[in-house]
Design an enzyme around this catalytic site. Structure first.
Site, PDB file in Angstrom:
ATOM      1  N   TYR A  47       0.952  -0.919  -0.077  1.00 30.47           N
ATOM      2  CA  TYR A  47       0.140   0.107   0.209  1.00 30.47           C
ATOM      3  C   TYR A  47       0.666   1.035   0.421  1.00 30.47           C
ATOM      4  CZ  TYR A  47      -4.958  -0.331  -0.273  1.00 30.47           C
ATOM      5  OH  TYR A  47      -5.996  -0.208  -0.148  1.00 30.47           O
ATOM      6  N   GLU A  49      -0.361   4.587  -0.530  1.00 28.69           N
ATOM      7  CA  GLU A  49      -0.937   6.373  -1.119  1.00 28.69           C
ATOM      8  C   GLU A  49      -0.059   7.653  -0.585  1.00 28.69           C
ATOM      9  OE1 GLU A  49      -3.940   4.127   1.519  1.00 28.69           O
ATOM     10  OE2 GLU A  49      -5.721   4.208   0.564  1.00 28.69           O
ATOM     11  N   ASP A 192      -6.334  14.041 -25.424  1.00 27.82           N
ATOM     12  CA  ASP A 192      -5.466  12.280 -24.994  1.00 27.82           C
ATOM     13  C   ASP A 192      -4.863  11.721 -26.297  1.00 27.82           C
ATOM     14  OD1 ASP A 192      -7.002   9.676 -24.503  1.00 27.82           O
ATOM     15  OD2 ASP A 192      -8.994  10.156 -24.335  1.00 27.82           O
ATOM     16  N   THR A 218      -2.980   6.072 -22.279  1.00 27.90           N
ATOM     17  CA  THR A 218      -3.395   5.556 -21.579  1.00 27.90           C
ATOM     18  C   THR A 218      -2.005   4.535 -21.918  1.00 27.90           C
ATOM     19  OG1 THR A 218      -3.907   4.194 -23.445  1.00 27.90           O
ATOM     20  CG2 THR A 218      -5.351   4.107 -21.982  1.00 27.90           C
ATOM     21  N   LYS A 221      -1.753   0.983 -25.144  1.00 25.13           N
ATOM     22  CA  LYS A 221      -1.766   1.074 -26.918  1.00 25.13           C
ATOM     23  C   LYS A 221      -0.846   0.900 -27.751  1.00 25.13           C
ATOM     24  CE  LYS A 221      -6.580   2.281 -25.823  1.00 25.13           C
ATOM     25  NZ  LYS A 221      -6.811   3.165 -25.139  1.00 25.13           N
ATOM     26  N   ARG A 227      -1.442  -2.837 -18.932  1.00 26.64           N
ATOM     27  CA  ARG A 227      -2.432  -0.898 -18.514  1.00 26.64           C
ATOM     28  C   ARG A 227      -2.671  -0.493 -17.668  1.00 26.64           C
ATOM     29  NH1 ARG A 227      -6.907  -3.228 -21.405  1.00 26.64           N
ATOM     30  NH2 ARG A 227      -6.115  -4.225 -22.328  1.00 26.64           N
TER      31      ARG A 227
HETATM   32  N1  DSN Z   1     -11.156   0.201 -25.770  1.00 26.20           N
HETATM   33  C1  DSN Z   1     -10.299   1.299 -26.264  1.00 26.20           C
HETATM   34  C2  DSN Z   1     -10.445   1.904 -27.628  1.00 26.20           C
HETATM   35  O1  DSN Z   1     -10.605   0.931 -28.214  1.00 26.20           O
HETATM   36  O2  DSN Z   1     -10.693   3.068 -28.328  1.00 26.20           O
HETATM   37  C3  DSN Z   1     -10.973   3.012 -25.103  1.00 26.20           C
HETATM   38  O3  DSN Z   1     -11.824   3.014 -24.447  1.00 26.20           O
END
Ligand code: DSN
Length: 425
Positions: A47, A49, A192, A218, A221, A227
């Site tokens: 933990y 925090e 984003d 994110t 990707k 993730r």
């Molecule tokens: N599921 C992701 C995408 O495919 O863009 C983001 O939400």
């Protein structure tokens, strides 16, 4: 304790599924083995925090080092001056930005979900559309971001934040143009970059950092990490709308963003995932990753060409990045049916609304196709026409189970040339 064979057998089954299929979901990828190994470690037990050097529990000296390295590596990847690596996902990164910048009810302007945008950019089904007054811009008849409409909406609606970025958009962004109208009306710009982040990190697409106040992404990707989510600033600044910390003090945006992530929105950070993020960020800084980014773009362009040669209608007629959006209406098959039928042949992609779609988001007229995962598997430009041939065969024989079964075998045989995690046996 006995090994949980039920779950581990299923995990092995999932490994086989990934090995035997062609993965074309634009938001998916295969991490390196060491990224996965970092996640499956004792760091999950801790933990922590708070932030490095400012934790609420003892015993954080080691995870402090891990998180500090993750932050420093990420700053190096994007030439940022500040970063937060704790968001559990891209959606939570965006939530934190909204909390740090805006008050509930403030107006935001983002790309419409039905035009390629993302749920967290103001969809009525999402916190961003429920807690804020969301207005949207779209794309032109050619499928390009409609910057004139964006500018007109910005001037008319006076949003406090303009969001650029998308889930299903195959072209690069003119961040400078968006910043110009934002400055005119006193709005902040959030980029984003969840989808193209890996291509931006390697300098293959426009750099949003000099024009956008805040950048989220994110990590799983095109960045090919675990993730998770991240938030970054290249230049720190004071919140122009007077949003204060919980004690009523004005703070710099970096500090408001840290407070929005914790304690604002999340509890304990996932230090095992942060360790894996750190491993992935070091990989991104390597020459191999730059070559990977170049191959992603080369593969996407070769695939787009192969689809066009078979009379598939690509929105915007092509791609600058890792994905393409295809309108299937001339092929007399819905996105839903295409996804479900391709699934049977172990070719995985997703149905997707196309701009001005006449079908519901549950049916859709289109599919989104991405190459980050197959590029990681080792496929090159010359393989793209083979993949497109297999997709086309399935879609043109969507009710013929024998054809689909034959393609499924072809897919499995084809993908054996590209081993996935051979170390896992
Ligand atoms: N599921 C992701 C995408 O495919 O863009 C983001 O939400």
């Amino acid at each position: 304790m006995q090994k949980d064979t039920i779950i581990f057998d299923l995990i092995n089954k999932e490994l086989e599924r990934q090995r035997n299929g062609i993965e074309l979901i634009a938001s998916e990828n295969f991490t390196s083995l060491q990224v996965m190994q970092a996640m499956g470690t004792v760091a999950t037990n801790k933990y922590a925090e708070g932030y490095p050097g400012k934790r609420y529990y003892g015993g954080c000296e080691v995870v402090d080092e891990i998180e500090t390295i993750a932050i420093e590596r990420l700053k190096q990847v994007f030439k940022a001056s500040w970063a937060n690596v704790q968001p559990h996902s891209g959606a939570q990164a965006n939530t934190a930005v909204f909390m740090a910048c805006l008050k509930p009810g403030d107006t935001i302007l983002g790309l419409d979900l039905s035009m390629g945008g993302h749920l967290t950019h103001g969809s009525p089904a999402n916190f961003s559309g429920k807690n804020y007054r969301a207005v949207h811009y779209g794309v032109t008849a050619e499928g390009l971001v409609d910057y004139e409409q964006l500018e007109a909406k910005a001037r008319a609606e006076k949003p406090k934040m303009i969001i650029c970025g998308a889930s299903a958009y195959s072209r690069d962004w003119d961040y400078q143009r968006i910043r110009a109208v934002a400055d005119e009306i006193g709005a902040l710009v959030l980029a984003d970059i969840a989808h193209p982040a890996g291509l931006i990190a390697t300098g293959l697409l426009n750099d949003p950092f000099d024009h956008c106040h805040i950048v989220t992404s994110t990590t799983h990707k095109t960045l090919r990490g675990p993730r998770g989510g991240i938030i970054m600033l290249r230049h720190d600044f004071e919140n122009p709308f007077g949003v204060k910390d919980p004690k009523g003090n004005l703070r710099m945006m970096s500090s408001l963003l840290d407070l929005a992530v914790f304690p604002g929105m999340q509890g304990g950070p996932l230090e095992h995932v942060i360790a894996a993020k750190a491993v992935a960020f070091a990989e991104i800084l390597s020459d191999d990753f730059k070559a990977y980014g170049q191959q992603v773009i080369a593969n996407a362009q070769a695939m787009a060409k192969a689809f066009v040669e078979k009379d598939y209608h690509l929105i915007s007629k092509g791609t600058d990045n890792h994905l393409m959006l295809i309108d299937l209406r001339n092929k007399n098959i819905t996105g839903k049916k295409a996804q479900e039928t391709l699934d049977k042949a172990h070719i995985t992609l997703n149905k997707n609304s196309v701009p001005n779609d006449d079908k519901s988001p549950f049916v859709t007229s289109g599919i989104r196709v991405g190459v980050p995962a197959i590029t990681t598997r080792g496929l090159k430009e010359a393989h793209m026409s083979t993949v497109v041939d297999m997709i086309d065969k399935v879609l043109m024989h969507a009710d013929d189970e024998a054809v689909i079964a034959a393609v499924k075998t072809d897919v499995k045989n084809f993908m054996q040339q590209f081993p996935l995690y051979p170390e896992l046996g």
